[in-house]
Scaffold this active site. Structure first.
Site, PDB file in Angstrom:
ATOM      1  N   ALA A  44       0.757  -1.211  -0.118  1.00 54.60           N
ATOM      2  CA  ALA A  44      -0.120  -0.025   0.047  1.00 54.60           C
ATOM      3  C   ALA A  44       0.828   1.306   0.167  1.00 54.60           C
ATOM      4  O   ALA A  44       1.423   1.558   0.991  1.00 54.60           O
ATOM      5  CB  ALA A  44      -1.007   0.005   1.401  1.00 54.60           C
ATOM      6  N   GLU A  74       3.886   6.139 -19.586  1.00 58.57           N
ATOM      7  CA  GLU A  74       4.713   7.596 -19.468  1.00 58.57           C
ATOM      8  C   GLU A  74       5.658   7.580 -18.585  1.00 58.57           C
ATOM      9  O   GLU A  74       6.785   7.810 -18.857  1.00 58.57           O
ATOM     10  CB  GLU A  74       3.393   8.555 -19.189  1.00 58.57           C
ATOM     11  CG  GLU A  74       2.536   8.935 -20.496  1.00 58.57           C
ATOM     12  CD  GLU A  74       1.162   7.949 -20.344  1.00 58.57           C
ATOM     13  OE1 GLU A  74       0.961   7.024 -19.308  1.00 58.57           O
ATOM     14  OE2 GLU A  74       0.671   7.654 -21.098  1.00 58.57           O
ATOM     15  N   GLN A  76     -10.737  -8.056 -33.269  1.00 58.16           N
ATOM     16  CA  GLN A  76     -11.167  -7.648 -34.777  1.00 58.16           C
ATOM     17  C   GLN A  76     -11.372  -8.954 -35.560  1.00 58.16           C
ATOM     18  O   GLN A  76     -12.418  -8.880 -36.148  1.00 58.16           O
ATOM     19  CB  GLN A  76     -10.174  -6.591 -35.432  1.00 58.16           C
ATOM     20  CG  GLN A  76     -10.588  -5.756 -36.523  1.00 58.16           C
ATOM     21  CD  GLN A  76     -11.861  -4.882 -36.279  1.00 58.16           C
ATOM     22  OE1 GLN A  76     -11.933  -4.593 -35.051  1.00 58.16           O
ATOM     23  NE2 GLN A  76     -12.335  -4.430 -37.375  1.00 58.16           N
ATOM     24  N   GLU A 133       1.902   0.059 -11.314  1.00 56.55           N
ATOM     25  CA  GLU A 133       3.204  -0.161 -11.207  1.00 56.55           C
ATOM     26  C   GLU A 133       4.201   0.776 -12.238  1.00 56.55           C
ATOM     27  O   GLU A 133       5.013   0.104 -12.675  1.00 56.55           O
ATOM     28  CB  GLU A 133       3.867  -1.630 -11.277  1.00 56.55           C
ATOM     29  CG  GLU A 133       3.472  -2.473  -9.962  1.00 56.55           C
ATOM     30  CD  GLU A 133       3.658  -3.701  -9.955  1.00 56.55           C
ATOM     31  OE1 GLU A 133       4.959  -4.196 -10.225  1.00 56.55           O
ATOM     32  OE2 GLU A 133       2.837  -4.676  -9.445  1.00 56.55           O
ATOM     33  N   PHE A 182      -6.717   2.300  -4.320  1.00 58.95           N
ATOM     34  CA  PHE A 182      -6.372   1.566  -5.273  1.00 58.95           C
ATOM     35  C   PHE A 182      -5.256   0.436  -4.749  1.00 58.95           C
ATOM     36  O   PHE A 182      -4.260   0.038  -5.273  1.00 58.95           O
ATOM     37  CB  PHE A 182      -5.273   2.196  -6.569  1.00 58.95           C
ATOM     38  CG  PHE A 182      -6.204   3.221  -7.554  1.00 58.95           C
ATOM     39  CD1 PHE A 182      -7.487   2.572  -7.882  1.00 58.95           C
ATOM     40  CD2 PHE A 182      -5.992   4.250  -7.682  1.00 58.95           C
ATOM     41  CE1 PHE A 182      -8.406   3.164  -8.750  1.00 58.95           C
ATOM     42  CE2 PHE A 182      -6.689   5.009  -8.607  1.00 58.95           C
ATOM     43  CZ  PHE A 182      -7.852   4.595  -9.105  1.00 58.95           C
ATOM     44  N   GLU A 190      -2.054   6.900  -2.791  1.00 63.55           N
ATOM     45  CA  GLU A 190      -2.844   7.797  -2.000  1.00 63.55           C
ATOM     46  C   GLU A 190      -3.652   8.724  -2.917  1.00 63.55           C
ATOM     47  O   GLU A 190      -3.223   8.839  -4.149  1.00 63.55           O
ATOM     48  CB  GLU A 190      -2.133   8.799  -1.022  1.00 63.55           C
ATOM     49  CG  GLU A 190      -1.552   7.827   0.054  1.00 63.55           C
ATOM     50  CD  GLU A 190      -0.506   8.663   1.013  1.00 63.55           C
ATOM     51  OE1 GLU A 190      -0.581  10.191   0.760  1.00 63.55           O
ATOM     52  OE2 GLU A 190       0.087   8.243   1.845  1.00 63.55           O
TER      53      GLU A 190
HETATM   54  C1  LIG Z   1      -5.408  -2.546 -11.394  1.00 58.70           C
HETATM   55  C2  LIG Z   1      -4.595  -1.669 -10.490  1.00 58.70           C
HETATM   56  C3  LIG Z   1      -4.005  -2.271  -9.205  1.00 58.70           C
HETATM   57  C4  LIG Z   1      -3.261  -1.383  -8.380  1.00 58.70           C
HETATM   58  N1  LIG Z   1      -2.624  -1.866  -7.246  1.00 58.70           N
HETATM   59  C5  LIG Z   1      -2.224  -1.116  -6.250  1.00 58.70           C
HETATM   60  C6  LIG Z   1      -1.497  -1.689  -5.225  1.00 58.70           C
HETATM   61  O1  LIG Z   1      -1.638  -2.724  -4.716  1.00 58.70           O
HETATM   62  N2  LIG Z   1      -0.929  -0.767  -4.340  1.00 58.70           N
HETATM   63  C7  LIG Z   1      -0.938   0.551  -4.496  1.00 58.70           C
HETATM   64  O2  LIG Z   1      -0.040   1.385  -3.672  1.00 58.70           O
HETATM   65  N3  LIG Z   1      -1.313   0.985  -5.647  1.00 58.70           N
HETATM   66  C8  LIG Z   1      -1.819   0.475  -6.730  1.00 58.70           C
HETATM   67  N4  LIG Z   1      -2.427   0.742  -7.823  1.00 58.70           N
HETATM   68  C9  LIG Z   1      -2.129   2.262  -8.068  1.00 58.70           C
HETATM   69  C10 LIG Z   1      -1.100   2.471  -9.329  1.00 58.70           C
HETATM   70  O3  LIG Z   1       0.146   2.296  -9.019  1.00 58.70           O
HETATM   71  C11 LIG Z   1      -1.351   3.959  -9.609  1.00 58.70           C
HETATM   72  O4  LIG Z   1      -2.721   4.019 -10.299  1.00 58.70           O
HETATM   73  C12 LIG Z   1      -0.415   4.491 -10.592  1.00 58.70           C
HETATM   74  O5  LIG Z   1       0.842   4.678 -10.065  1.00 58.70           O
HETATM   75  C13 LIG Z   1      -0.722   5.723 -11.382  1.00 58.70           C
HETATM   76  O6  LIG Z   1      -1.135   6.576 -10.581  1.00 58.70           O
HETATM   77  P1  LIG Z   1      -2.516   7.457 -10.752  1.00 58.70           P
HETATM   78  O7  LIG Z   1      -3.761   6.520 -11.159  1.00 58.70           O
HETATM   79  O8  LIG Z   1      -2.826   8.532  -9.682  1.00 58.70           O
HETATM   80  O9  LIG Z   1      -2.326   8.394 -11.884  1.00 58.70           O
HETATM   81  P2  LIG Z   1      -1.640   9.923 -12.035  1.00 58.70           P
HETATM   82  O10 LIG Z   1      -0.266   9.667 -11.434  1.00 58.70           O
HETATM   83  O11 LIG Z   1      -2.329  10.800 -11.537  1.00 58.70           O
HETATM   84  O12 LIG Z   1      -1.454   9.925 -13.735  1.00 58.70           O
HETATM   85  C14 LIG Z   1      -2.486  10.391 -14.605  1.00 58.70           C
HETATM   86  C15 LIG Z   1      -1.772  10.545 -16.057  1.00 58.70           C
HETATM   87  O13 LIG Z   1      -0.614  11.537 -15.855  1.00 58.70           O
HETATM   88  C16 LIG Z   1       0.248  10.898 -16.319  1.00 58.70           C
HETATM   89  N5  LIG Z   1       1.567  11.495 -15.673  1.00 58.70           N
HETATM   90  C17 LIG Z   1       1.812  11.531 -14.294  1.00 58.70           C
HETATM   91  N6  LIG Z   1       3.075  11.928 -14.129  1.00 58.70           N
HETATM   92  C18 LIG Z   1       3.440  12.310 -15.248  1.00 58.70           C
HETATM   93  C19 LIG Z   1       4.967  12.817 -15.894  1.00 58.70           C
HETATM   94  N7  LIG Z   1       5.777  12.864 -14.840  1.00 58.70           N
HETATM   95  N8  LIG Z   1       4.943  12.537 -17.405  1.00 58.70           N
HETATM   96  C20 LIG Z   1       4.210  12.237 -17.864  1.00 58.70           C
HETATM   97  N9  LIG Z   1       2.977  11.864 -17.750  1.00 58.70           N
HETATM   98  C21 LIG Z   1       2.651  11.605 -16.504  1.00 58.70           C
HETATM   99  C22 LIG Z   1       0.073   9.362 -16.112  1.00 58.70           C
HETATM  100  O14 LIG Z   1       0.991   8.645 -16.770  1.00 58.70           O
HETATM  101  C23 LIG Z   1      -1.284   9.049 -16.227  1.00 58.70           C
HETATM  102  O15 LIG Z   1      -1.364   9.057 -17.630  1.00 58.70           O
HETATM  103  C24 LIG Z   1      -3.135  -0.061  -8.743  1.00 58.70           C
HETATM  104  C25 LIG Z   1      -3.677   0.456  -9.955  1.00 58.70           C
HETATM  105  C26 LIG Z   1      -4.438  -0.168 -10.712  1.00 58.70           C
HETATM  106  C27 LIG Z   1      -5.067   0.418 -11.932  1.00 58.70           C
END
Ligand SMILES: Cc1cc2nc3c(=O)[nH]c(=O)nc-3n(C[C@H](O)[C@H](O)[C@H](O)COP(=O)(O)OP(=O)(O)OC[C@H]3O[C@@H](n4cnc5c(N)ncnc54)[C@H](O)[C@@H]3O)c2cc1C
Length: 378
Positions: A124, A366, A335, A362, A156, A127
């Site tokens: 975890a 990007e 398709q 993970e 998440f 946030e």
């Molecule tokens: C199925 C699933 C399982 C998960 N399991 C876990 C878990 O077990 N434990 C845990 O801790 N987390 C978990 N997560 C969280 C996951 O790691 C995050 O969703 C991920 O790191 C992206 O963060 P965000 O969703 O807040 O997107 P954001 O960071 O808000 O990103 C939004 C968009 O902006 C882009 N972006 C952000 N920064 C940049 C940059 N510097 N340059 C270019 N583009 C950028 C991203 O690529 C994305 O397209 C999980 C997520 C999913 C979908």
């Protein structure tokens, strides 16, 4: 056999493939997601697969957890069922911080249970305001004598609500920002820890929100040294990153198999659709991309296992390329199935939903590109 494999890897692959063919090709009807998730972990324990997620001394098979074994298992399990891949991967993700930096007591208490499937692990860090930018996390773990008081929200979090323990990242010294983050093992039954939401995703995946309210853990829950939390998280992700690419290869392999089968069986205009060059070329592109993705994944896993200095960059390339390629391959396979590929519950419809998350969790595509480019420019 791939050049990055030993005979043991080839044997593990054959075992995982026949297990998957036997156990994971059934339909799941309306079975409860969490129940199925728990059952899968128990089955993996019995099959010996989870021994590859922990070191030998604590119930595993290898001295150190190997990226190649994790990749082999993820590829084969993903070929059968997305939830199976998820449940296997999370046992590794949630326990590797303990294998990496836990003391003897912590390792003895948690790792053998992870290896046998008796305990479900979770990791975890994410946030509401800290996704890609994990270093900006807000959750605190302030020291109070011999204890730490945890306050904050994680979202998440895979296995929220079914995990027996969570490895949680929180700030012990918020003024130090990234250098003030520490890692803790928090048992699911600890007072002050609540699962406040079970989030429903596109594809079956137990996931939700954790809330910590004056949640007290003892000094013995701290992993490694105070302030090492982000290092522990990043080293864990370094091991697991290429295995996300391996899961993508598994989904893409299944999509290709289904597309080949359908191309031979479906007839239009008086012949099998596979006889049209438009379909042949799609299959050729899919197979070529799949092969390239597989080579990148196992090269990255091998580089990690032998300790190559460019392993991190290679695993970012593998995750980025394999997850994006798998999306294209699954889309083309759908398709080829025409309208049949859209039928809810069909294998193609499932794969189309299952493959999507891999480009996000993970480290998004990007962020992988940022890592690759920084390596080139340094
Ligand atoms: C199925 C699933 C399982 C998960 N399991 C876990 C878990 O077990 N434990 C845990 O801790 N987390 C978990 N997560 C969280 C996951 O790691 C995050 O969703 C991920 O790191 C992206 O963060 P965000 O969703 O807040 O997107 P954001 O960071 O808000 O990103 C939004 C968009 O902006 C882009 N972006 C952000 N920064 C940049 C940059 N510097 N340059 C270019 N583009 C950028 C991203 O690529 C994305 O397209 C999980 C997520 C999913 C979908």
């Amino acid at each position: 056999m791939l050049p990055f494999f030993t005979q043991d890897h080839a044997r593990l692959q054959a075992q995982a493939r026949s297990w998957t063919d036997k156990h994971l090709f059934a339909t799941h009807g309306n079975e409860d997601l969490e129940q199925r998730a728990r059952t899968l972990v128990r089955h993996f324990g019995a099959a010996g697969f989870l021994k590859h997620a922990v070191p030998k001394q604590f119930g595993g098979v290898q001295e150190k957890v190997e990226a190649r074994a994790l990749c082999i298992l993820r590829e084969e399990l993903a070929r059968g069922d997305a939830l199976a891949d998820t449940m296997f991967a999370l046992q590794g993700l949630g326990s590797y911080p303990i294998a990496l930096t836990g003391n003897d007591e912590q390792k003895r208490r948690y790792l053998p249970k992870v290896a046998s499937g008796a305990a479900i692990a979770a990791f975890a860090i994410t946030e509401p305001e800290a996704g890609s930018d994990v270093a900006s996390l807000q959750m605190t773990a302030l020291r109070q004598g011999e204890q730490f008081v945890l306050n904050g929200t994680k979202r998440f979090i895979s296995n929220a609500g079914i995990a027996d323990f969570y490895v949680v990242f929180a700030s012990t010294e918020p003024e130090k920002k990234a250098k003030g983050v520490s890692a803790f093992i928090v048992d699911a039954t600890t007072p002050g820890l609540a699962v406040t939401e079970k989030t429903q995703l596109l594809s079956p995946h137990p996931i939700g929100v954790l809330k910590f309210t004056d949640c007290i853990v003892p000094q013995g829950a701290l992993l490694g040294t105070e302030g090492d939390g982000l290092k522990i998280a990043l080293e864990t992700l370094d091991l697991l990153r290429c295995s996300v690419g391996a899961a993508a290869v598994g989904f893409a392999q299944r999509a290709l198999e289904e597309a080949i089968r359908y191309s031979k069986a479906r007839r239009q205009f008086g012949r099998a659709i596979g006889e049209f060059q438009g379909i042949e070329f799609k299959l050729a592109d899919m197979a070529t991309e799949l092969e390239a993705a597989r080579l990148l994944v196992y090269q990255a896993a091998w580089a990690h296992d032998v300790g190559n200095s460019d392993a991190k960059q290679k695993s970012s390339m593998a995750k980025y390329y394999a997850t994006e390629a798998a999306q294209r391959i699954v889309d083309q396979a759908l398709q080829i199935h025409g309208g049949s590929g859209l039928i809810a519950g069909s294998i193609m419809e499932r794969l189309y939903r299952d493959v999507r998350a891999l480009r996000i969790y993970e480290g998004t595509s990007e962020i992988q590109k940022v890592v690759i480019a920084r390596g080139l420019l340094k």
